[in-house]
Design a protein around this motif. Structure first.
Motif, PDB file in Angstrom:
ATOM      1  N   THR A   1      -4.120  -1.454  -8.205  1.00  9.84           N
ATOM      2  CA  THR A   1      -5.380  -0.755  -7.962  1.00  9.84           C
ATOM      3  C   THR A   1      -5.058   0.658  -7.510  1.00  9.84           C
ATOM      4  O   THR A   1      -4.235   0.861  -6.607  1.00  9.84           O
ATOM      5  CB  THR A   1      -6.210  -1.460  -6.883  1.00  9.84           C
TER       6      THR A   1
ATOM      7  N   GLU B   1      -9.977  -0.575   1.839  1.00  9.34           N
ATOM      8  CA  GLU B   1      -8.889  -1.184   1.074  1.00  9.34           C
ATOM      9  C   GLU B   1      -8.414  -2.484   1.723  1.00  9.34           C
ATOM     10  O   GLU B   1      -8.213  -3.497   1.042  1.00  9.34           O
ATOM     11  CB  GLU B   1      -7.727  -0.198   0.967  1.00  9.34           C
TER      12      GLU B   1
ATOM     13  N   LYS C   1     -11.230   4.924   4.211  1.00  5.39           N
ATOM     14  CA  LYS C   1     -10.551   4.456   3.009  1.00  5.39           C
ATOM     15  C   LYS C   1      -9.641   3.264   3.308  1.00  5.39           C
ATOM     16  O   LYS C   1      -9.661   2.248   2.606  1.00  5.39           O
ATOM     17  CB  LYS C   1      -9.739   5.599   2.416  1.00  5.39           C
TER      18      LYS C   1
ATOM     19  N   ASP D   1      -2.711   4.749  -3.252  1.00  2.00           N
ATOM     20  CA  ASP D   1      -3.720   5.521  -2.537  1.00  2.00           C
ATOM     21  C   ASP D   1      -3.363   6.996  -2.684  1.00  2.00           C
ATOM     22  O   ASP D   1      -2.469   7.491  -2.001  1.00  2.00           O
ATOM     23  CB  ASP D   1      -3.677   5.073  -1.064  1.00  2.00           C
TER      24      ASP D   1
ATOM     25  N   THR E   1      -1.668  -1.584  -4.103  1.00  4.08           N
ATOM     26  CA  THR E   1      -2.636  -0.496  -4.096  1.00  4.08           C
ATOM     27  C   THR E   1      -1.927   0.840  -3.997  1.00  4.08           C
ATOM     28  O   THR E   1      -1.079   1.041  -3.126  1.00  4.08           O
ATOM     29  CB  THR E   1      -3.606  -0.636  -2.900  1.00  4.08           C
TER      30      THR E   1
ATOM     31  N   LEU F   1       0.848  -1.184   0.000  1.00  2.78           N
ATOM     32  CA  LEU F   1       0.000   0.000   0.000  1.00  2.78           C
ATOM     33  C   LEU F   1       0.889   1.242   0.000  1.00  2.78           C
ATOM     34  O   LEU F   1       1.612   1.505   0.961  1.00  2.78           O
ATOM     35  CB  LEU F   1      -0.900  -0.007   1.240  1.00  2.78           C
TER      36      LEU F   1
ATOM     37  N   ASN G   1      -6.767   3.931  -5.899  1.00  5.29           N
ATOM     38  CA  ASN G   1      -7.898   4.570  -5.244  1.00  5.29           C
ATOM     39  C   ASN G   1      -7.568   6.034  -4.985  1.00  5.29           C
ATOM     40  O   ASN G   1      -6.399   6.417  -4.959  1.00  5.29           O
ATOM     41  CB  ASN G   1      -8.212   3.874  -3.916  1.00  5.29           C
TER      42      ASN G   1
END
Length: 235
Positions: free
Chosen positions: A165, A225, A221, A139, A137, A24, A167
């Motif tokens: 991903t 996630e 958030k 972010d 991810t 992340l 976000n």
């Protein structure tokens, strides 16, 4: 094509062979639209969100395959600071150390523009160092659209975000100058992030109605996630 910020990342981030369930990378907007008070609210808000009980429980859900966390601040293209290098979140002490680093951080002398696409490319470079994680991810937090550097849509189309991903956390105005237009502003910014920035299965946009709401929005958030990863692993 490799953007300049991505090349810089390859120097700053070291690869690892450790297994993890999620990598992340959190990118914080510190462009000119973010004043000194808002800068502090953003970093302290992230620190607070990371230490909230439900987030701590989610981060430490499976210490054998931990979450790897990195944090960077960005503004103009090429102006990026890696505030927190990759850390495997295996204990509460790791979380507290990251939170302390955020609270101790002082703002770098970056330019005023919003190089959102370049920030996405930098985040992709960070996450390339965690290719073995179950999920990766990016972010991205921001209070406005890109106004310089590569367009976010071009970074998405360039292939560097494949398998990642993305976000977004859209941050609205804290104090409208006339009336209360915050709901309209946040709706417009959310639509921009939804159309131009987010990427991959289950990607989403969270909203904060001003920097005062940042900690609560970041908690929502992070929980969303991390929950996606836990549910995906259970299937």
């Amino acid at each position: 094509m490799i953007w300049p910020a991505l090349a810089l990342t390859l120097v700053l981030a070291a690869p690892t062979d450790a297994a993890c369930r999620q990598a992340l990378a959190l990118g914080l907007d510190i462009s000119g639209s973010v004043d000194t008070t808002e800068y502090r609210l953003q970093l302290d808000g992230l620190a607070a969100a990371l230490q909230r009980p439900r987030v701590v429980a989610a981060l430490l859900d499976d210490p054998e395959t931990p979450v790897d966390l990195a944090i960077f601040e960005w503004s103009d293209p090429g102006q990026v600071r890696l505030t927190q290098r990759w850390a495997s979140v295996v204990s509460r002490n790791v979380i507290d150390d990251i939170a302390a680093r955020l609270r101790d951080a002082t703002r770098p002398a970056f330019g005023p523009s919003t190089g959102l696409g370049a920030a996405m490319a930098f985040g992709a470079g960070l996450l390339a160092q965690r290719a073995g994680c179950w999920q990766r991810t990016l972010d991205i937090s921001g209070d406005g659209p890109r106004n310089t550097g590569p367009r976010p849509r071009d970074v998405r189309a360039g292939g560097t975000l494949d398998g990642i991903t993305v976000n977004a956390l859209a941050i609205g105005a804290d104090a409208p100058s006339s009336g209360d237009a915050r709901q309209v502003e946040i709706a417009e910014l959310s639509s921009y992030f939804r159309a131009e920035v987010i990427h991959g299965p289950d990607a989403f946009v969270e909203t904060a109605l001003g920097f005062d709401d940042y900690a609560d929005a970041m908690e929502r958030k992070l929980l969303r996630e991390l929950r996606v990863v836990v549910l995906g692993a259970a299937q």
